[in-house]
Structure formats: C-alpha cells, structure tokens
Design a protein around this motif. Structure first.
Motif, PDB file in Angstrom:
ATOM      1  N   LEU A 143     -17.740  15.940   3.938  1.00  0.00           N
ATOM      2  CA  LEU A 143     -18.022  14.478   4.500  1.00  0.00           C
ATOM      3  C   LEU A 143     -17.100  14.196   5.288  1.00  0.00           C
ATOM      4  O   LEU A 143     -17.147  13.846   6.511  1.00  0.00           O
ATOM      5  CB  LEU A 143     -18.463  13.582   3.525  1.00  0.00           C
ATOM      6  N   ALA A 144     -15.807  14.444   4.839  1.00  0.00           N
ATOM      7  CA  ALA A 144     -14.638  13.917   5.787  1.00  0.00           C
ATOM      8  C   ALA A 144     -14.474  14.867   6.811  1.00  0.00           C
ATOM      9  O   ALA A 144     -14.355  14.239   7.955  1.00  0.00           O
ATOM     10  CB  ALA A 144     -13.368  14.060   4.680  1.00  0.00           C
ATOM     11  N   VAL A 145     -14.417  16.298   6.682  1.00  0.00           N
ATOM     12  CA  VAL A 145     -14.351  17.299   7.937  1.00  0.00           C
ATOM     13  C   VAL A 145     -15.612  16.695   9.018  1.00  0.00           C
ATOM     14  O   VAL A 145     -15.147  16.680  10.119  1.00  0.00           O
ATOM     15  CB  VAL A 145     -14.561  18.605   7.605  1.00  0.00           C
ATOM     16  N   GLU A 146     -16.478  16.604   8.425  1.00  0.00           N
ATOM     17  CA  GLU A 146     -17.811  16.119   9.417  1.00  0.00           C
ATOM     18  C   GLU A 146     -17.412  14.910  10.042  1.00  0.00           C
ATOM     19  O   GLU A 146     -17.537  14.742  11.473  1.00  0.00           O
ATOM     20  CB  GLU A 146     -19.152  16.055   8.720  1.00  0.00           C
ATOM     21  N   SER A 147     -16.994  13.778   9.431  1.00  0.00           N
ATOM     22  CA  SER A 147     -16.510  12.443   9.998  1.00  0.00           C
ATOM     23  C   SER A 147     -15.345  12.694  10.845  1.00  0.00           C
ATOM     24  O   SER A 147     -15.785  12.008  12.034  1.00  0.00           O
ATOM     25  CB  SER A 147     -16.334  11.472   8.889  1.00  0.00           C
ATOM     26  N   VAL A 148     -14.731  13.296  10.627  1.00  0.00           N
ATOM     27  CA  VAL A 148     -13.471  13.555  11.694  1.00  0.00           C
ATOM     28  C   VAL A 148     -14.095  14.135  13.006  1.00  0.00           C
ATOM     29  O   VAL A 148     -13.589  13.874  14.058  1.00  0.00           O
ATOM     30  CB  VAL A 148     -12.293  14.333  11.030  1.00  0.00           C
ATOM     31  N   LEU A 149     -14.716  15.345  12.772  1.00  0.00           N
ATOM     32  CA  LEU A 149     -15.264  16.178  14.084  1.00  0.00           C
ATOM     33  C   LEU A 149     -16.106  15.197  14.788  1.00  0.00           C
ATOM     34  O   LEU A 149     -16.093  15.191  15.860  1.00  0.00           O
ATOM     35  CB  LEU A 149     -16.024  17.303  13.382  1.00  0.00           C
ATOM     36  N   PHE A 150     -16.781  14.554  14.097  1.00  0.00           N
ATOM     37  CA  PHE A 150     -17.711  13.405  14.964  1.00  0.00           C
ATOM     38  C   PHE A 150     -17.013  12.381  15.683  1.00  0.00           C
ATOM     39  O   PHE A 150     -17.281  11.999  16.939  1.00  0.00           O
ATOM     40  CB  PHE A 150     -18.901  12.718  13.922  1.00  0.00           C
ATOM     41  N   GLN A 151     -15.947  11.854  15.141  1.00  0.00           N
ATOM     42  CA  GLN A 151     -14.851  10.932  15.992  1.00  0.00           C
ATOM     43  C   GLN A 151     -14.216  11.655  16.931  1.00  0.00           C
ATOM     44  O   GLN A 151     -14.130  10.867  18.123  1.00  0.00           O
ATOM     45  CB  GLN A 151     -14.078  10.328  14.863  1.00  0.00           C
ATOM     46  N   ILE A 152     -13.844  12.974  16.744  1.00  0.00           N
ATOM     47  CA  ILE A 152     -13.129  13.727  17.837  1.00  0.00           C
ATOM     48  C   ILE A 152     -14.184  13.813  18.942  1.00  0.00           C
ATOM     49  O   ILE A 152     -13.643  13.453  20.133  1.00  0.00           O
ATOM     50  CB  ILE A 152     -12.791  14.981  17.355  1.00  0.00           C
ATOM     51  N   PHE A 153     -15.322  13.939  18.802  1.00  0.00           N
ATOM     52  CA  PHE A 153     -16.318  14.120  19.891  1.00  0.00           C
ATOM     53  C   PHE A 153     -16.483  12.890  20.564  1.00  0.00           C
ATOM     54  O   PHE A 153     -16.484  12.798  21.863  1.00  0.00           O
ATOM     55  CB  PHE A 153     -17.822  14.627  19.000  1.00  0.00           C
ATOM     56  N   LEU A 154     -16.770  11.836  19.715  1.00  0.00           N
ATOM     57  CA  LEU A 154     -16.930  10.482  20.457  1.00  0.00           C
ATOM     58  C   LEU A 154     -15.753  10.150  21.436  1.00  0.00           C
ATOM     59  O   LEU A 154     -15.724   9.623  22.347  1.00  0.00           O
ATOM     60  CB  LEU A 154     -17.202   9.385  19.302  1.00  0.00           C
ATOM     61  N   VAL A 155     -14.698  10.215  20.710  1.00  0.00           N
ATOM     62  CA  VAL A 155     -13.220  10.002  21.560  1.00  0.00           C
ATOM     63  C   VAL A 155     -13.109  10.799  22.459  1.00  0.00           C
ATOM     64  O   VAL A 155     -12.441  10.349  23.736  1.00  0.00           O
ATOM     65  CB  VAL A 155     -11.996  10.007  20.694  1.00  0.00           C
ATOM     66  N   THR A 156     -13.319  11.975  22.397  1.00  0.00           N
ATOM     67  CA  THR A 156     -13.101  12.802  23.955  1.00  0.00           C
ATOM     68  C   THR A 156     -14.247  12.607  24.784  1.00  0.00           C
ATOM     69  O   THR A 156     -13.906  12.641  26.161  1.00  0.00           O
ATOM     70  CB  THR A 156     -13.357  14.157  23.210  1.00  0.00           C
ATOM     71  N   THR A 157     -15.518  12.576  24.431  1.00  0.00           N
ATOM     72  CA  THR A 157     -16.499  12.145  25.458  1.00  0.00           C
ATOM     73  C   THR A 157     -16.318  11.031  26.057  1.00  0.00           C
ATOM     74  O   THR A 157     -16.539  10.731  27.386  1.00  0.00           O
ATOM     75  CB  THR A 157     -17.800  12.376  24.758  1.00  0.00           C
ATOM     76  N   GLY A 158     -15.950   9.714  25.141  1.00  0.00           N
ATOM     77  CA  GLY A 158     -15.753   8.573  25.872  1.00  0.00           C
ATOM     78  C   GLY A 158     -17.075   8.075  26.673  1.00  0.00           C
ATOM     79  O   GLY A 158     -18.312   8.450  26.590  1.00  0.00           O
ATOM     80  N   LEU A 159     -16.647   7.195  27.604  1.00  0.00           N
ATOM     81  CA  LEU A 159     -17.778   6.595  28.639  1.00  0.00           C
ATOM     82  C   LEU A 159     -17.596   7.566  29.842  1.00  0.00           C
ATOM     83  O   LEU A 159     -16.661   7.863  30.420  1.00  0.00           O
ATOM     84  CB  LEU A 159     -17.455   5.320  28.888  1.00  0.00           C
ATOM     85  N   TRP A 160     -18.906   7.754  30.400  1.00  0.00           N
ATOM     86  CA  TRP A 160     -19.004   8.811  31.309  1.00  0.00           C
ATOM     87  C   TRP A 160     -17.975   8.183  32.823  1.00  0.00           C
ATOM     88  O   TRP A 160     -17.768   8.874  33.314  1.00  0.00           O
ATOM     89  CB  TRP A 160     -20.259   9.020  31.847  1.00  0.00           C
ATOM     90  N   THR A 161     -18.334   6.938  32.900  1.00  0.00           N
ATOM     91  CA  THR A 161     -17.463   6.294  33.980  1.00  0.00           C
ATOM     92  C   THR A 161     -16.168   6.041  34.046  1.00  0.00           C
ATOM     93  O   THR A 161     -15.575   5.645  34.831  1.00  0.00           O
ATOM     94  CB  THR A 161     -18.255   5.089  34.601  1.00  0.00           C
ATOM     95  N   ASP A 162     -15.506   6.098  32.685  1.00  0.00           N
ATOM     96  CA  ASP A 162     -14.082   5.903  32.587  1.00  0.00           C
ATOM     97  C   ASP A 162     -13.301   7.014  32.857  1.00  0.00           C
ATOM     98  O   ASP A 162     -13.268   8.171  31.861  1.00  0.00           O
ATOM     99  CB  ASP A 162     -13.944   5.549  31.103  1.00  0.00           C
ATOM    100  N   ALA A 163     -12.484   6.950  33.819  1.00  0.00           N
ATOM    101  CA  ALA A 163     -11.671   8.130  34.438  1.00  0.00           C
ATOM    102  C   ALA A 163     -10.642   8.270  33.636  1.00  0.00           C
ATOM    103  O   ALA A 163     -10.089   9.615  33.632  1.00  0.00           O
ATOM    104  CB  ALA A 163     -11.535   8.095  35.679  1.00  0.00           C
TER     105      ALA A 163
END
Length: 390
Positions: A143-163
């Motif tokens: 659960l922890a590994v999946e949760s951290v990977l999902f947060q990494i995904f969200l942090v890295t992708t961010g908002l499309w218009t945020d340069a």
C-alpha cells in the motif's frame, strides 16, 4: 467529530473501492492503534480530516484547525526524528509522512510541502525494501509503495499550464525499483487484479509512460533514441490492447467483471489513450510543442476516450475513483467541440463534489482557464472585439 469524519468519510476516499478488505481494514486498524502513542500520526490524521471538512462545509475554522494540526504534526515528527533510530521499520513514521503529503495533495495550503514529504517516504521505503533482496511481504508495505508512486506521479505531472511546478526532482531509479518490486510481489487475495492493488489499481507501467511523456512536454528533454523507442513499443502494445478491447483482465477467467473492475478497465484505457496522443504529438511536432498538449481533432483516441466518459455519466462510483482524475483532466486539452468539453467539465465537477480533493479543483480551474484563453485568442484571430459578457 474530526476523527469520526476521518474514519467514516475521508479514509474510504484514500483507497480504491475494489481493493481487498485486508488492505482497507488492516491499515485503518493499525493507524488507529498507532495514533494513541505516536503524536505526529495523530495530528497529521486530524489535519487531513479537518482540511477535508473545510472543503465540504467551506468552514474557515476547519481550515485554521487543519493548519494548526499540520504544524503540530511536523513539530512532533521533527522531535521524534531527533531521538530515534531504525526509522525504516517504524510504520507510525511512514504513515505520518504519507498523511502529510496527502494533506498537501488533497488539501490546499501545504501543496508546496509535498515534495519533501514524498522524498522522506521514498527514503524510508528505500531503506526498508530496496536494500535487501526480499520482496514485499506485508500488505501495508505494498500500500505504501503504491501510494508513494502515485504521489510522485501527481507531483511530477503537476498542472499542464504550470511551467515551473513544484520543486521536485524525479528519482527515476526509485520508480524503476518500486515498479519491479510491485510486479514481483503478489498476495493470495483472489485472482482479481484490482483486489491486490489498493492505490494504483492499474498496471504501474501506464503511469510511467504518461510520466515520461509529460516530462518531455515540460522540459523538452533531449531524447535518448533507445529510451524513446522503448516507450513507443510499449505505447503501441497498449494501443493494440485498447483497439482489441483487451486492456487487462481485472476479473478471473469466466467471471463477469463487477462495476468497480469496469472502472479500472476504463481508467486503464484512458491512460493508454492519453499516452498514445501525447506520443503522437511529440512525434509530429518534436521540440516545437508544449508546454501543454494541442487540440487533437478527428482522433480515434479522443473518440474512444469520450465514449468512455459518456458510459459513466452520473456514475458516482466512477467519480469517486481517483485514478481517473488526471486522464480526464488531460483529455480536456485535446478537445475542440463544446459538447465534448462540457462532458469533461461535468465529469470533473462530479469528481469534485464526490471527492472534495483540492487537486480536482486545481485541474478543473486550469482546464477552464485554458479553454477561456483559447476562446479569447479565437475572437482576436477572427478580428472581433475582446469583450465578453457570458
């Protein structure tokens, strides 16, 4: 009241609806036990629940309480770290850090703090799991590994218009190690794929493909021909699976998938379709693209994605499935017709009403502002006046 809200409402939004009850009940029981003697976890849970209540009730008092609890949690965590050793085996520590990054992602005022909490969780998991040759042996570790990977995904992708985005450097080696570990670690919780995945729900590779392609838009990175060709082969394999209506089997052979398993199947399709369009745009336009995706008219991928959203109109279960937030948001950038845009907008609005996650609100606002900018540019291009009353 705040703890009751965490247990009865907030907590059930943190895990996917069809994961095995041992994930759901086990984490909650252990968290409740650890909260009684680990202050940082206690305060971080309160912070998350109070922040969620703030968005539900628009309560300024709850927002103030959330920030106070968050500050108390960070203070208690710092005090604990100054006097304890063998930190990698302390579940209370890891859970506290997870709650703190969830406060930034799901709440609002501590969004910029997410990277340091994600980095801390990554370091704990590296010491706990990656420095030994064993697989994942405990449900909470998966659960922890999946949760951290999902947060990494969200942090890295961010908002499309945020340069600029958040101050976070993707540790690719951590991602690759975690993905391999998840692929190698299976629990006997039934044959359904979704039962064994409490946070990601779909193959980790789909997140990695979207992540890699998103970074190409954001940073216009020099392309390693071998890496890019590998990405192309993986995307093409997913395209073929989507076109053959065989994305992934979430139910055992011979069993009809339940409604939640359909959510995962369709979410997998969305991620595969998004990756397909992003790759196509990068291949067509090269370094002349970005920072956000282009409209992609008369595209089979967009037509397929829109058909999936139509199937789930007014489906509360679909709106609750948080792994669909990012692909629905990203899909909106490819659209040109008002009807399709309205469909995506309505989907995000329902997600906001069901989840009350600030990230959904940020996605929705970013997309609507982009559409408004496109509309204003269209008025200028047509020689019209830049005056609007709608």
């Amino acid at each position: 009241m705040i703890i009751r809200h965490f247990i009865s409402s907030y907590y059930r939004l943190l895990l996917l609806p069809n994961c095995h009850p041992r994930f759901y009940n086990g984490w909650l029981r252990e968290m409740q036990d650890l909260m009684t003697h680990f202050q940082s976890l206690y305060y971080s849970v309160l912070a998350c629940a109070a922040s969620h209540l703030h968005f539900i009730d628009n309560s300024s008092r709850m927002n103030e309480l959330a920030l106070t609890y968050y500050s108390d949690a960070v203070g208690a965590l710092s005090k604990f770290l100054s006097k304890e050793s063998q930190l990698e085996q302390h579940n209370g520590l890891l859970m506290s850090v997870m709650m703190l990054y969830l406060h930034g992602s799901i709440g609002g005022d501590t969004y910029s703090d997410i990277p340091r909490h994600v980095n801390a969780a990554s370091q704990i998991l590296t010491m706990r799991l990656f420095r030994r040759s064993m697989g994942i042996g405990r449900l909470f570790d998966r659960l922890a590994v999946e949760s951290v990977l999902f947060q990494i995904f969200l942090v890295t992708t961010g908002l499309w218009t945020d340069a600029v985005g958040l101050d976070y450097d993707l540790d690719i080696s951590f991602w690759i190690q975690a993905e391999k570990l998840l692929d190698q670690s299976q629990f006997s919780l039934g044959n359904s794929t979704s039962l064994n995945s409490p946070v990601l729900g779909i193959p980790v590779s789909l997140f990695r493909l979207s992540l890699f392609l998103r970074r190409q838009y954001k940073y216009l990175l020099p392309r390693d021909p071998m890496d890019f060709e590998q990405i192309r082969r993986e995307v093409e394999a997913w395209e073929a699976a989507v076109l053959c209506n065989h994305v992934i089997e979430f139910a055992p052979d011979g069993d009809a998938p339940n409604i939640e398993e359909r959510y995962y199947r369709d979410a997998s399709c969305l991620y595969a379709l998004i990756a397909s369009v992003l790759l196509e745009q990068l291949s067509t336009h090269g370094f002349n693209i970005g920072p956000d995706p282009l409209e992609w008219r008369e595209s089979w991928q967009v037509e397929k994605a829109i058909a999936i959203l139509r199937e789930h109109q007014l489906d509360i279960g679909w709106s609750r499935c948080f792994i669909g937030n990012w692909p629905v948001y990203t899909l909106g950038f490819f659209l040109s017709s008002s009807e399709d845009k309205s469909l995506v907008q309505a989907d995000l609005e329902r997600r906001w009403e069901v989840q009350k996650f600030s990230l959904v609100s940020r996605f929705k606002e970013d997309l609507e502002q982009t559409w408004m900018g496109d509309k204003m540019r269209s008025v200028i291009d047509d020689g019209g006046l830049l005056i609007q009353y709608d």
